[in-house]
Scaffold this motif. Structure first.
Motif, PDB file in Angstrom:
ATOM      1  N   ILE A 119       0.841  -1.324   0.022  1.00 21.98           N
ATOM      2  CA  ILE A 119      -0.185  -0.013   0.166  1.00 21.98           C
ATOM      3  C   ILE A 119       0.969   1.354  -0.166  1.00 21.98           C
ATOM      4  O   ILE A 119       0.608   2.209  -0.714  1.00 21.98           O
ATOM      5  N   ALA A 120       1.935   1.213   0.866  1.00 23.40           N
ATOM      6  CA  ALA A 120       2.772   2.466   1.037  1.00 23.40           C
ATOM      7  C   ALA A 120       3.535   2.709  -0.472  1.00 23.40           C
ATOM      8  O   ALA A 120       3.429   4.021  -0.916  1.00 23.40           O
ATOM      9  N   SER A 121       3.794   1.606  -1.051  1.00 25.89           N
ATOM     10  CA  SER A 121       4.600   1.733  -2.195  1.00 25.89           C
ATOM     11  C   SER A 121       3.603   2.494  -3.536  1.00 25.89           C
ATOM     12  O   SER A 121       4.264   3.320  -4.356  1.00 25.89           O
ATOM     13  N   MET A 122       2.389   1.766  -3.488  1.00 22.09           N
ATOM     14  CA  MET A 122       1.482   2.290  -4.419  1.00 22.09           C
ATOM     15  C   MET A 122       1.160   3.809  -4.098  1.00 22.09           C
ATOM     16  O   MET A 122       0.831   4.568  -5.018  1.00 22.09           O
ATOM     17  N   ALA A 123       0.867   4.102  -2.708  1.00 20.56           N
ATOM     18  CA  ALA A 123       0.654   5.519  -2.599  1.00 20.56           C
ATOM     19  C   ALA A 123       1.694   6.408  -2.832  1.00 20.56           C
ATOM     20  O   ALA A 123       1.369   7.555  -3.440  1.00 20.56           O
ATOM     21  N   VAL A 124       3.095   6.045  -2.596  1.00 18.54           N
ATOM     22  CA  VAL A 124       4.052   6.942  -3.269  1.00 18.54           C
ATOM     23  C   VAL A 124       4.056   6.941  -4.614  1.00 18.54           C
ATOM     24  O   VAL A 124       4.131   8.137  -5.198  1.00 18.54           O
ATOM     25  N   TRP A 125       3.723   5.911  -5.598  1.00 19.18           N
ATOM     26  CA  TRP A 125       3.604   6.060  -7.045  1.00 19.18           C
ATOM     27  C   TRP A 125       2.474   7.042  -7.040  1.00 19.18           C
ATOM     28  O   TRP A 125       2.542   7.943  -8.063  1.00 19.18           O
ATOM     29  N   PHE A 126       1.288   6.767  -6.659  1.00 18.51           N
ATOM     30  CA  PHE A 126       0.018   7.549  -7.080  1.00 18.51           C
ATOM     31  C   PHE A 126       0.340   8.950  -6.491  1.00 18.51           C
ATOM     32  O   PHE A 126      -0.172   9.923  -7.498  1.00 18.51           O
ATOM     33  N   ASP A 127       0.581   9.506  -5.639  1.00 18.80           N
ATOM     34  CA  ASP A 127       0.839  10.813  -5.304  1.00 18.80           C
ATOM     35  C   ASP A 127       1.950  11.375  -5.942  1.00 18.80           C
ATOM     36  O   ASP A 127       1.892  12.740  -6.479  1.00 18.80           O
ATOM     37  N   ALA A 128       3.014  10.834  -6.647  1.00 19.29           N
ATOM     38  CA  ALA A 128       3.968  11.272  -7.536  1.00 19.29           C
ATOM     39  C   ALA A 128       3.174  11.354  -8.673  1.00 19.29           C
ATOM     40  O   ALA A 128       3.493  12.629  -9.468  1.00 19.29           O
ATOM     41  N   PHE A 129       2.546  10.586  -9.343  1.00 16.20           N
ATOM     42  CA  PHE A 129       1.734  10.544 -10.644  1.00 16.20           C
ATOM     43  C   PHE A 129       0.997  11.831 -10.653  1.00 16.20           C
ATOM     44  O   PHE A 129       0.955  12.619 -11.649  1.00 16.20           O
ATOM     45  N   VAL A 130       0.278  11.956  -9.586  1.00  9.97           N
ATOM     46  CA  VAL A 130      -0.894  13.226  -9.525  1.00  9.97           C
ATOM     47  C   VAL A 130      -0.501  14.309  -8.946  1.00  9.97           C
ATOM     48  O   VAL A 130      -1.013  15.489  -8.880  1.00  9.97           O
ATOM     49  N   GLN A 131       1.267  14.503  -8.705  1.00 12.12           N
ATOM     50  CA  GLN A 131       1.740  15.573  -7.928  1.00 12.12           C
ATOM     51  C   GLN A 131       0.974  16.011  -6.602  1.00 12.12           C
ATOM     52  O   GLN A 131       0.567  17.407  -6.494  1.00 12.12           O
ATOM     53  N   ASN A 132       0.630  15.190  -5.753  1.00 12.55           N
ATOM     54  CA  ASN A 132       0.096  15.673  -4.741  1.00 12.55           C
ATOM     55  C   ASN A 132       0.923  15.908  -3.768  1.00 12.55           C
ATOM     56  O   ASN A 132       1.847  15.076  -3.157  1.00 12.55           O
ATOM     57  N   VAL A 133       1.123  16.854  -3.162  1.00 10.13           N
ATOM     58  CA  VAL A 133       2.121  17.684  -2.228  1.00 10.13           C
ATOM     59  C   VAL A 133       1.507  17.394  -0.901  1.00 10.13           C
ATOM     60  O   VAL A 133       2.262  17.749   0.389  1.00 10.13           O
ATOM     61  N   ASP A 134       0.340  16.930  -0.621  1.00 10.96           N
ATOM     62  CA  ASP A 134      -0.221  17.084   0.597  1.00 10.96           C
ATOM     63  C   ASP A 134      -0.414  15.547   1.203  1.00 10.96           C
ATOM     64  O   ASP A 134      -1.627  15.231   1.500  1.00 10.96           O
ATOM     65  N   ARG A 135       0.659  15.055   1.419  1.00 10.04           N
ATOM     66  CA  ARG A 135       0.727  13.734   2.110  1.00 10.04           C
ATOM     67  C   ARG A 135       2.035  13.439   2.978  1.00 10.04           C
ATOM     68  O   ARG A 135       2.734  12.774   2.626  1.00 10.04           O
ATOM     69  N   THR A 136       2.192  14.461   3.732  1.00 10.35           N
ATOM     70  CA  THR A 136       3.438  14.432   4.461  1.00 10.35           C
ATOM     71  C   THR A 136       3.056  14.242   6.111  1.00 10.35           C
ATOM     72  O   THR A 136       1.789  14.244   6.314  1.00 10.35           O
ATOM     73  N   ALA A 137       3.987  14.072   6.810  1.00 15.35           N
ATOM     74  CA  ALA A 137       3.863  13.690   8.444  1.00 15.35           C
ATOM     75  C   ALA A 137       3.108  14.726   9.050  1.00 15.35           C
ATOM     76  O   ALA A 137       2.288  14.590   9.746  1.00 15.35           O
ATOM     77  N   ARG A 138       3.399  16.115   8.500  1.00 18.48           N
ATOM     78  CA  ARG A 138       2.591  17.054   9.244  1.00 18.48           C
ATOM     79  C   ARG A 138       1.246  17.200   8.700  1.00 18.48           C
ATOM     80  O   ARG A 138       0.199  17.694   9.317  1.00 18.48           O
ATOM     81  N   ASN A 139       0.753  16.717   7.498  1.00 15.82           N
ATOM     82  CA  ASN A 139      -0.545  16.826   6.959  1.00 15.82           C
ATOM     83  C   ASN A 139      -0.793  15.622   6.196  1.00 15.82           C
ATOM     84  O   ASN A 139      -0.698  15.512   4.932  1.00 15.82           O
ATOM     85  N   PRO A 140      -0.850  14.168   6.716  1.00 18.31           N
ATOM     86  CA  PRO A 140      -1.061  13.006   6.033  1.00 18.31           C
ATOM     87  C   PRO A 140      -2.179  13.001   4.918  1.00 18.31           C
ATOM     88  O   PRO A 140      -1.994  12.022   4.016  1.00 18.31           O
ATOM     89  N   ASN A 141      -3.106  13.441   5.384  1.00 16.64           N
ATOM     90  CA  ASN A 141      -4.607  13.091   4.808  1.00 16.64           C
ATOM     91  C   ASN A 141      -4.602  11.618   4.449  1.00 16.64           C
ATOM     92  O   ASN A 141      -4.917  11.078   3.468  1.00 16.64           O
ATOM     93  N   LEU A 142      -4.531  10.940   5.484  1.00 13.40           N
ATOM     94  CA  LEU A 142      -4.652   9.440   5.583  1.00 13.40           C
ATOM     95  C   LEU A 142      -5.457   9.159   6.879  1.00 13.40           C
ATOM     96  O   LEU A 142      -5.087   9.635   7.993  1.00 13.40           O
ATOM     97  N   LEU A 143      -6.664   8.459   6.664  1.00 12.24           N
ATOM     98  CA  LEU A 143      -7.413   7.996   7.811  1.00 12.24           C
ATOM     99  C   LEU A 143      -7.360   6.446   8.130  1.00 12.24           C
ATOM    100  O   LEU A 143      -7.111   5.704   7.211  1.00 12.24           O
ATOM    101  N   MET A 144      -7.303   6.259   9.369  1.00 12.81           N
ATOM    102  CA  MET A 144      -7.384   4.779   9.767  1.00 12.81           C
ATOM    103  C   MET A 144      -8.635   4.542  10.033  1.00 12.81           C
ATOM    104  O   MET A 144      -9.430   5.272  11.055  1.00 12.81           O
ATOM    105  N   TRP A 145      -9.395   3.523   9.452  1.00 19.28           N
ATOM    106  CA  TRP A 145     -10.704   3.259   9.853  1.00 19.28           C
ATOM    107  C   TRP A 145     -10.888   1.530   9.748  1.00 19.28           C
ATOM    108  O   TRP A 145     -10.538   0.993   8.764  1.00 19.28           O
ATOM    109  N   HIS A 146     -11.342   1.223  10.909  1.00 15.02           N
ATOM    110  CA  HIS A 146     -11.336  -0.261  11.065  1.00 15.02           C
ATOM    111  C   HIS A 146      -9.877  -0.998  10.675  1.00 15.02           C
ATOM    112  O   HIS A 146      -9.888  -1.995   9.666  1.00 15.02           O
TER     113      HIS A 146
END
Length: 263
Positions: A119-146
């Motif tokens: 999941i982490a590897s695909m997430a890094v690829w995905f955010d690089a592809f769409v050039q999403n700068v908003d997935r950092t430790a300060r602002n992860p924009n990730l939710l843990m649900w179940h």
């Protein structure tokens, strides 16, 4: 196509940044986090949210269901907060919302949250592809649900569309921001993620996602929706063709981070 719901009750403001999203109840009795067209980032943020979110879903990442949320002029009539009342008045019509995940918590590595390498590897690829700068430790924009990771808030992606003159250069960008990705420490198999991503994304998939974007969100500067949609498709297909640039950068960022951790 996305479902359409009618916003019936403004429940809770989420005062994050300048966009003022909110938890809203809809006519299907569901609760949604609505991103408003009248917010400071405007329609471009909604386009990025929709396109990037559905690309993430196509790649196999968990993105809460996206829906169109119709806002009626009556929704904010009795709202006591003037700022929110003004926002709702400016957002009458078609907005974008994602399914609200009750009880979810923000991903926090410092609190012991971890991610699977796949999941982490695909997430890094995905955010690089769409050039999403908003997935950092300060602002992860990730939710843990179940105990599952969900990817949210993609309004900052596709930032080339704020200045189309930069599109050609941005399409080939290595995206150095990968080194700041919150999931980079677990992204040990970016090469495999790249192989899978190229299997799952192609011009037809990207065209289908762009067809979901409402025409009214694309028509501006005397350019029609079809022509603008074509420019997005051209950019994304070129980005995919030049993916080796950001893939190599992401792999290098992971290796550098791993070396730092060993030191």
């Amino acid at each position: 196509m996305l479902r359409t719901v009618l916003a019936t009750r403004y429940a809770v403001a989420l005062r994050e940044g300048g966009s003022l999203p909110a938890i809203v109840e809809a006519d299907d009795l569901g609760m949604y986090v609505v991103k408003f067209r009248g917010a400071g980032q405007g329609l471009l943020a909604l386009v990025a949210e929709l396109v990037a979110g559905e690309i993430g879903r196509a790649l196999g990442l968990r993105v809460p269901e996206l829906v169109f949320a119709e806002v009626d002029a009556a929704l904010g009539r009795n709202e006591p907060d003037a700022e929110i009342r003004h926002l709702l008045k400016a957002s009458v019509g078609q907005n974008l919302a994602l399914d609200y995940l009750p009880g979810s918590t923000m991903f926090d590595a410092a609190a012991g949250d971890v991610a699977a390498a796949e999941i982490a590897s695909m997430a890094v690829w995905f955010d690089a592809f769409v050039q999403n700068v908003d997935r950092t430790a300060r602002n992860p924009n990730l939710l843990m649900w179940h105990r599952t990771l969900y990817f949210i808030d993609h309004g900052a992606a596709l930032y080339f569309h704020h200045n189309w003159e930069t599109a050609e250069a941005k399409a080939a960008s290595p995206f150095a921001e990968s080194r700041h990705h919150v999931l980079l420490p677990w992204a040990s198999d970016i090469k495999h993620a790249a192989v899978v991503a190229h299997q799952r994304l192609n011009e037809d998939v990207l065209r289908g996602i762009l067809e979901i974007v409402p025409d009214a969100w694309l028509e501006r500067d005397a350019m029609g929706a079809a022509e603008r949609r074509g420019l997005y498709l051209d950019y994304l297909t070129r980005r995919l063709e030049d993916a080796a640039n950001f893939e190599e950068e992401a792999i290098r960022a992971y290796e550098n981070r791993a070396q730092e951790n060993r030191a």
